[in-house]
Design an enzyme around this catalytic site. Structure first.
Site, mmCIF file in Angstrom:
data_model
loop_
_atom_site.group_PDB
_atom_site.id
_atom_site.type_symbol
_atom_site.label_atom_id
_atom_site.label_comp_id
_atom_site.label_asym_id
_atom_site.label_seq_id
_atom_site.Cartn_x
_atom_site.Cartn_y
_atom_site.Cartn_z
ATOM 1 N N ASN A 146 1.640 -7.142 -4.618
ATOM 2 C CA ASN A 146 0.202 -7.061 -4.333
ATOM 3 C C ASN A 146 -0.145 -7.628 -2.954
ATOM 4 O O ASN A 146 -1.307 -7.830 -2.647
ATOM 5 C CB ASN A 146 -0.592 -7.807 -5.419
ATOM 6 C CG ASN A 146 -0.286 -9.300 -5.450
ATOM 7 O OD1 ASN A 146 0.519 -9.795 -4.646
ATOM 8 N ND2 ASN A 146 -0.912 -10.017 -6.361
ATOM 9 N N GLU A 186 -3.068 -15.113 -3.431
ATOM 10 C CA GLU A 186 -3.287 -13.831 -4.085
ATOM 11 C C GLU A 186 -4.400 -13.042 -3.383
ATOM 12 O O GLU A 186 -5.196 -13.616 -2.634
ATOM 13 C CB GLU A 186 -3.694 -14.079 -5.548
ATOM 14 C CG GLU A 186 -2.665 -14.848 -6.373
ATOM 15 C CD GLU A 186 -1.444 -13.989 -6.753
ATOM 16 O OE1 GLU A 186 -1.130 -13.014 -6.053
ATOM 17 O OE2 GLU A 186 -0.796 -14.323 -7.765
ATOM 18 N N ASP A 221 5.517 -23.214 -2.685
ATOM 19 C CA ASP A 221 4.676 -23.305 -3.884
ATOM 20 C C ASP A 221 5.438 -23.853 -5.087
ATOM 21 O O ASP A 221 6.661 -24.001 -5.057
ATOM 22 C CB ASP A 221 4.078 -21.925 -4.226
ATOM 23 C CG ASP A 221 5.083 -20.786 -4.051
ATOM 24 O OD1 ASP A 221 6.291 -21.051 -4.144
ATOM 25 O OD2 ASP A 221 4.658 -19.643 -3.817
ATOM 26 N N HIS A 269 0.764 -10.644 -1.810
ATOM 27 C CA HIS A 269 0.609 -12.086 -1.685
ATOM 28 C C HIS A 269 1.736 -12.682 -0.842
ATOM 29 O O HIS A 269 2.828 -12.136 -0.764
ATOM 30 C CB HIS A 269 0.476 -12.789 -3.052
ATOM 31 C CG HIS A 269 1.704 -12.893 -3.868
ATOM 32 N ND1 HIS A 269 1.685 -13.084 -5.243
ATOM 33 C CD2 HIS A 269 3.022 -12.853 -3.542
ATOM 34 C CE1 HIS A 269 2.911 -13.158 -5.688
ATOM 35 N NE2 HIS A 269 3.747 -13.020 -4.689
HETATM 36 P P1 PGA Z 1 10.368 -11.726 -5.437
HETATM 37 O O1 PGA Z 1 8.957 -12.359 -5.178
HETATM 38 O O2 PGA Z 1 11.230 -12.203 -4.305
HETATM 39 O O3 PGA Z 1 10.823 -12.279 -6.750
HETATM 40 O O4 PGA Z 1 10.193 -10.249 -5.420
HETATM 41 C C1 PGA Z 1 8.418 -12.347 -3.898
HETATM 42 C C2 PGA Z 1 7.004 -12.870 -3.939
HETATM 43 O O5 PGA Z 1 6.324 -12.695 -4.969
HETATM 44 O O6 PGA Z 1 6.567 -13.461 -2.951
#
Ligand code: PGA
Length: 240
Positions: A136, A143, A67, A138
């Site tokens: 959450n 999302e 992304d 994702h």
């Molecule tokens: P993070 O993010 O590695 O910064 O915890 C992971 C994600 O949101 O997929």
């Protein structure tokens, strides 16, 4: 889904770097799907170390990132283009034209999504896809509530995601509101998926994932549709 529980962040990073290294060594033209965020930084450091020690070359590797934020130039300090330069690409021998990320400043975002999805199909799918998991649930920036049957697309970031990522920006207002992400369908095309989770912040998401119920409000649950997924969780993410 295979589950590997390791002691801590370092052990998770070692395990993941080991799988990436193996995948690269086993193939003539490996394609690796990459993730950003805090979780894979240790893995990238270990891969750079392996490269510097002469144990690994990225010359024939092609990479796809999950992304990119919409509206951030590649050179922007918080763009994922820049993240990848800082954590991996500029330290190893990967030719720049073998690294692919969505273009977050494309004029026509819909065409950009189509271009990226086509490229993924042509060069990919990834032999190995690295994923983090959002608090959450994702994966990429898919999302809760997003269409689990989609390819690369534009998403509006959940308020909780913007809040979680505000730590990388000066303030919440500076966190972009939208991103381009590989869809769940694009992710599930990868031959093997490695999902990383570290720290007690991720414990609730890991617990919910392991319930194994398909739930569009918890996009990581779609990973149960894939035959070759390994979750590497450290003790804090697993037991907290
Ligand atoms: P993070 O993010 O590695 O910064 O915890 C992971 C994600 O949101 O997929």
């Amino acid at each position: 889904m295979d589950v590997v529980i390791v002691k801590n962040y370092i052990e998770m990073s070692k395990y993941a770097a080991g799988l990436v290294g193996e995948c690269i060594k086993e193939r003539d033209q490996p394609v690796i799907g990459l993730a950003t965020g805090g979780t894979p930084i240790g893995m990238y450091q270990l891969l750079v170390r392996q490269y510097r020690a002469g144990l690994l070359s990225f010359k024939h590797v092609r990479t796809f990132n999950l992304d990119e934020y919409i509206g951030l130039e590649p050179a922007h300090a918080k763009s994922y283009h820049r993240y990848m330069q800082e954590h991996l690409f500029s330290h190893v021998d990967i030719p720049p034209d073998q690294t692919f990320l969505p273009d977050g400043i494309a004029h026509n975002l819909r065409m950009e999504c189509r271009r990226y999805e086509k490229l993924l199909k042509k060069i990919g799918p990834p032999d190995l896809q690295i994923l983090g998991i959002g608090e959450n649930g994702h994966i990429g920036f898919n999302e809760p509530g997003s269409d689990l049957d989609s390819g690369t697309h534009v998403v509006r970031l959940a308020a909780s995601t913007r809040k979680a990522n505000a730590r990388y920006f000066q303030s919440l207002e500076n966190v972009p509101t939208h991103a381009i992400t590989m869809g769940v369908k694009s992710i599930l095309r990868s031959k093997k998926i490695v999902l990383l989770a570290s720290g007690d912040r991720k414990a609730e998401a890991v617990r919910r994932l392991l319930e194994g119920n398909p739930d569009p409000d918890f996009p990581a649950s779609a990973l149960y549709q894939h035959p070759n997924v390994t979750l590497i969780a450290d003790e804090k993410a697993f037991y907290s």
